[in-house]
Design a protein around this motif. Sequence first.
Motif, PDB file in Angstrom:
ATOM      1  N   LEU A  49       0.940  -1.190   0.137  1.00 34.29           N
ATOM      2  CA  LEU A  49      -0.104   0.092  -0.107  1.00 34.29           C
ATOM      3  C   LEU A  49       0.867   0.988   0.023  1.00 34.29           C
ATOM      4  O   LEU A  49       1.539   1.389   0.881  1.00 34.29           O
ATOM      5  CB  LEU A  49      -1.035  -0.004   1.377  1.00 34.29           C
ATOM      6  N   VAL A  50       0.776   2.139  -1.015  1.00 35.33           N
ATOM      7  CA  VAL A  50       1.880   3.290  -1.231  1.00 35.33           C
ATOM      8  C   VAL A  50       0.844   4.431  -0.737  1.00 35.33           C
ATOM      9  O   VAL A  50      -0.224   4.682  -1.409  1.00 35.33           O
ATOM     10  CB  VAL A  50       2.205   3.408  -2.624  1.00 35.33           C
ATOM     11  N   ARG A  75       0.972  -6.946  -6.449  1.00 35.43           N
ATOM     12  CA  ARG A  75      -0.231  -6.128  -6.291  1.00 35.43           C
ATOM     13  C   ARG A  75       0.283  -4.775  -5.784  1.00 35.43           C
ATOM     14  O   ARG A  75       0.364  -4.775  -4.310  1.00 35.43           O
ATOM     15  CB  ARG A  75      -1.354  -6.731  -5.767  1.00 35.43           C
ATOM     16  N   ILE A  76       0.222  -3.793  -6.385  1.00 40.59           N
ATOM     17  CA  ILE A  76       0.621  -2.386  -5.796  1.00 40.59           C
ATOM     18  C   ILE A  76      -0.405  -1.436  -5.742  1.00 40.59           C
ATOM     19  O   ILE A  76      -1.226  -1.356  -6.840  1.00 40.59           O
ATOM     20  CB  ILE A  76       1.763  -1.765  -6.573  1.00 40.59           C
ATOM     21  N   VAL A  77      -0.839  -0.795  -4.733  1.00 37.64           N
ATOM     22  CA  VAL A  77      -2.037  -0.091  -4.421  1.00 37.64           C
ATOM     23  C   VAL A  77      -1.804   1.341  -4.060  1.00 37.64           C
ATOM     24  O   VAL A  77      -0.815   1.350  -2.884  1.00 37.64           O
ATOM     25  CB  VAL A  77      -3.253  -0.829  -3.398  1.00 37.64           C
ATOM     26  N   ILE A  78      -1.811   2.193  -4.548  1.00 39.34           N
ATOM     27  CA  ILE A  78      -1.683   3.858  -4.284  1.00 39.34           C
ATOM     28  C   ILE A  78      -2.988   4.401  -3.623  1.00 39.34           C
ATOM     29  O   ILE A  78      -3.955   4.131  -4.086  1.00 39.34           O
ATOM     30  CB  ILE A  78      -1.043   4.699  -5.285  1.00 39.34           C
ATOM     31  N   LEU A  79      -2.715   5.015  -2.379  1.00 34.69           N
ATOM     32  CA  LEU A  79      -3.760   5.662  -1.889  1.00 34.69           C
ATOM     33  C   LEU A  79      -3.513   7.255  -1.896  1.00 34.69           C
ATOM     34  O   LEU A  79      -2.627   7.394  -1.487  1.00 34.69           O
ATOM     35  CB  LEU A  79      -3.847   5.186  -0.476  1.00 34.69           C
ATOM     36  N   THR A  80      -4.418   7.847  -2.273  1.00 35.60           N
ATOM     37  CA  THR A  80      -4.189   9.620  -2.329  1.00 35.60           C
ATOM     38  C   THR A  80      -5.611  10.145  -2.437  1.00 35.60           C
ATOM     39  O   THR A  80      -6.534   9.426  -2.398  1.00 35.60           O
ATOM     40  CB  THR A  80      -3.321   9.806  -3.533  1.00 35.60           C
ATOM     41  N   TYR A  89      10.794   7.332  -7.255  1.00 32.15           N
ATOM     42  CA  TYR A  89      11.422   7.121  -6.000  1.00 32.15           C
ATOM     43  C   TYR A  89      10.612   5.647  -5.231  1.00 32.15           C
ATOM     44  O   TYR A  89      11.516   4.957  -4.806  1.00 32.15           O
ATOM     45  CB  TYR A  89      11.713   8.158  -5.179  1.00 32.15           C
ATOM     46  N   VAL A  90       9.348   5.839  -5.737  1.00 33.92           N
ATOM     47  CA  VAL A  90       8.754   4.466  -4.981  1.00 33.92           C
ATOM     48  C   VAL A  90       9.145   3.477  -5.732  1.00 33.92           C
ATOM     49  O   VAL A  90       9.376   2.142  -5.156  1.00 33.92           O
ATOM     50  CB  VAL A  90       7.336   4.763  -4.886  1.00 33.92           C
ATOM     51  N   LYS A  91       9.142   3.585  -7.106  1.00 32.32           N
ATOM     52  CA  LYS A  91       9.506   2.498  -8.136  1.00 32.32           C
ATOM     53  C   LYS A  91      10.947   1.713  -7.560  1.00 32.32           C
ATOM     54  O   LYS A  91      11.352   0.657  -7.333  1.00 32.32           O
ATOM     55  CB  LYS A  91       9.671   3.026  -9.385  1.00 32.32           C
TER      56      LYS A  91
END
Length: 213
Positions: free
Chosen positions: A50-51, A148-153, A132-134
Amino acid sequence: MVTRRAAFSIARNCAAVIGVIVLLITFTPIVKLAAEKMTTDWYEGDADVLVVLGGSMLVAGTGPNATLGDDSYLRSVYAGWYFKTYSFRFVVVSGAEGTAEAMAKFLTASGVPAASILLESRSHTTYENAVYVKALLQQHSLLGENSRIVILTSDYHSWRARRVFDRCGVHVRVIPVPDVAKRSASLPYRLAGFFTIVTELSKDLVYALQRKT
């Protein structure tokens, strides 16, 4: 040279445009509809990472007075909820000027294990978030073919964030926190939400011109 009559005409036209905008914001659901239109799919479920993308800081820095801005705080609240509801191996908090550190402290206080939190504290823009996250995910072997990458914004930011991450080679799903959508329920906050959307659209145009989206 602009005559007095021409100057008056320009001022009158500007006032008329501003008046129309204020009426639209006040008496129509345009702000809420715009926020919903900018919202991508809302992912619910387990994932590897979770990003959490940082927003503003009310007081920047990593000292005792460091304080999250409204958008960063709301994202952190939702991140804590999601971590307790679903299963994530890691949570990445991303943002410079103390944002990542402040969000990490908030999440730890909310019950997220410190060992599960990875900090990315260099990014000032959405593009830098993605870059940078990559690199951080690759460093920790978390960016595999089936990851499985999920971004929260925030809702207004979710559509641009997803496209930027995809363009940088990180396929993501999105949790769009209802930020402007919530603010649109109150007139004073609705006005602020309108300007937030206008600012976001301006940034989106800049990113498109720079071929980052």
